[in-house]
Design an enzyme around this catalytic site. Sequence first.
Site, PDB file in Angstrom:
ATOM      1  N   HIS A  69     -14.005 -14.396 -55.069  1.00  0.00           N
ATOM      2  CA  HIS A  69     -13.068 -13.321 -54.673  1.00  0.00           C
ATOM      3  C   HIS A  69     -13.815 -12.111 -54.095  1.00  0.00           C
ATOM      4  O   HIS A  69     -13.318 -10.993 -54.172  1.00  0.00           O
ATOM      5  CB  HIS A  69     -12.204 -12.859 -55.848  1.00  0.00           C
ATOM      6  N   SER A  99     -24.202   1.145 -30.222  1.00  0.00           N
ATOM      7  CA  SER A  99     -22.888   1.686 -29.887  1.00  0.00           C
ATOM      8  C   SER A  99     -23.048   2.556 -28.651  1.00  0.00           C
ATOM      9  O   SER A  99     -24.085   3.188 -28.454  1.00  0.00           O
ATOM     10  CB  SER A  99     -22.378   2.525 -31.056  1.00  0.00           C
ATOM     11  N   LYS A 149     -26.066   3.563 -34.537  1.00  0.00           N
ATOM     12  CA  LYS A 149     -25.482   2.265 -34.874  1.00  0.00           C
ATOM     13  C   LYS A 149     -26.333   1.072 -34.477  1.00  0.00           C
ATOM     14  O   LYS A 149     -26.943   1.054 -33.415  1.00  0.00           O
ATOM     15  CB  LYS A 149     -24.097   2.101 -34.210  1.00  0.00           C
ATOM     16  N   GLU A 170     -20.616 -11.294 -35.911  1.00  0.00           N
ATOM     17  CA  GLU A 170     -19.171 -11.095 -35.740  1.00  0.00           C
ATOM     18  C   GLU A 170     -18.599 -12.146 -34.792  1.00  0.00           C
ATOM     19  O   GLU A 170     -17.495 -12.657 -34.990  1.00  0.00           O
ATOM     20  CB  GLU A 170     -18.889  -9.696 -35.173  1.00  0.00           C
TER      21      GLU A 170
END
Length: 471
Positions: free
Chosen positions: A161, A282, A288, A295
């Site tokens: 979980h 970024s 970043k 992803e």
Amino acid sequence: MARFPTDDDAPARFRKDPDPRFWRMNRSLPFDWQLAPYDILQSQAHARGLARIGVLTEAEAEEIVAGLDRVGARIEAPGFDFEESDEDIHMAIERLLGEEIGAVAGKLHTGRSRNDQVATDIAMVVGAASRRAMRLCAAAMERLLGLAESHRDWPMPGYTHLQRAQPVYLGHHLLAYFWMLSRDARRFGFAAESAAVMPLGSAALAGANWPLPREIVAAELGFAAITPNSLDGVSNRDFVIDYLSAAATCAMHLSRLGSELVIWSSTEFGFCELDEAFSSGSSIMPQKKNPDAAELLRAKSPRVAAAHQTLLGVMHALPLTYGKDMQEDKEPLWDAIETIESSLEAAAGILEEITFDRERLEEASGDEMLAATEVADLLVRQGVPFREAHGIVGELVRDAIAADVPLSGLSREQIAARSEALGEEYYEVLQRSSWLERKEVAGGTGSAPLKAQIEGAREALATVREAAGSA
Ligand code: ARG
């Protein structure tokens, strides 16, 4: 939009050219040109087969084979364009062959239909793609195994979980992905097998009018067998569905890996760092470093599953035998091949360069709450039924949370109040090194079974490699 390159080619049946609105939808050349190398090999084998049974002279077959080589070279040359009137790659190659060798080109299609021709091309594509996928799985498996070996004794929290559950070794966790990919490789192996049966010779649907030497042609093209039923031969696309099913499952596995890497590389977790070469910055926030590759592994998976679903839909309820519906097998297949191959390559690349933070992992795995099951098992060893032990430890967890102390921070009186059976051993069990090593069961995370697992994985990798070589 001429249906036929010259008026002479037009069969008497048709007086009208196709309507542009039909042609736009019907023309498969914009995507089936990729079949060209397979179509050429197949046509050369077919020509040789026709010569064996005397339908073509040896000289004619040789002319056709050489002409097809030239057609292949022309198609590959920069600046080559097909004609707007070429309906599909099969018609285009026949037209180009006519340009190369003249009227003899018209003899090639004897005993063949585009129905068995296209089925054979696609089977060749699926066979080659399955073998490539097996090799790519093996490459990613090798990276995972290497990482598992070098991180075999790095404790980390295992999750259910996405809540900390029990500590495991990082090597054990990474090997979970190894086994997923090993099953994927087997599934791709099955797709290769189901694509290894040659439909050519089935002609339009009933079988060719000529005693084609199918076994010989099949062997020449690398097929293991020939289709035993011509109707099934031209209308079967199971091998495409098998490949897409394997690819969809494999992409789903990679999406789970990608997802974990996204979470693990966040500042909050800090378990791992992806190499710059697999990350992006970024455009606005200079600090970043985003885990884009991970992803994308996560997001690529549904389109492969969709390709599988599309093919099942195309074939659903289709009456025997060939239907033009089946032309729709190609684009989903191409997209899935590109997607799964690029995903497997990226996964291997990410794993090559990834670094893990031992301290962060260890710190997170040192959370004493992760030892709650160990305490319950201690009670079990003292004769308390597990369900009861589970309840007692639940109370202890509550006591610890209420007092804002770790489990080992509870006093002797406090633990005795929950169970008479708890004494000094309670504190010993909470020494963290014991949690992992007690998982001695086969397949568990303890060092001994993990060592055996790593050996098993080495063997499994060798098996995949061997299968990829012989598929
Ligand atoms: N372009 C067609 C396909 O991809 C080739 C087979 C056409 N056969 C036919 N009977 N019209 O399926």
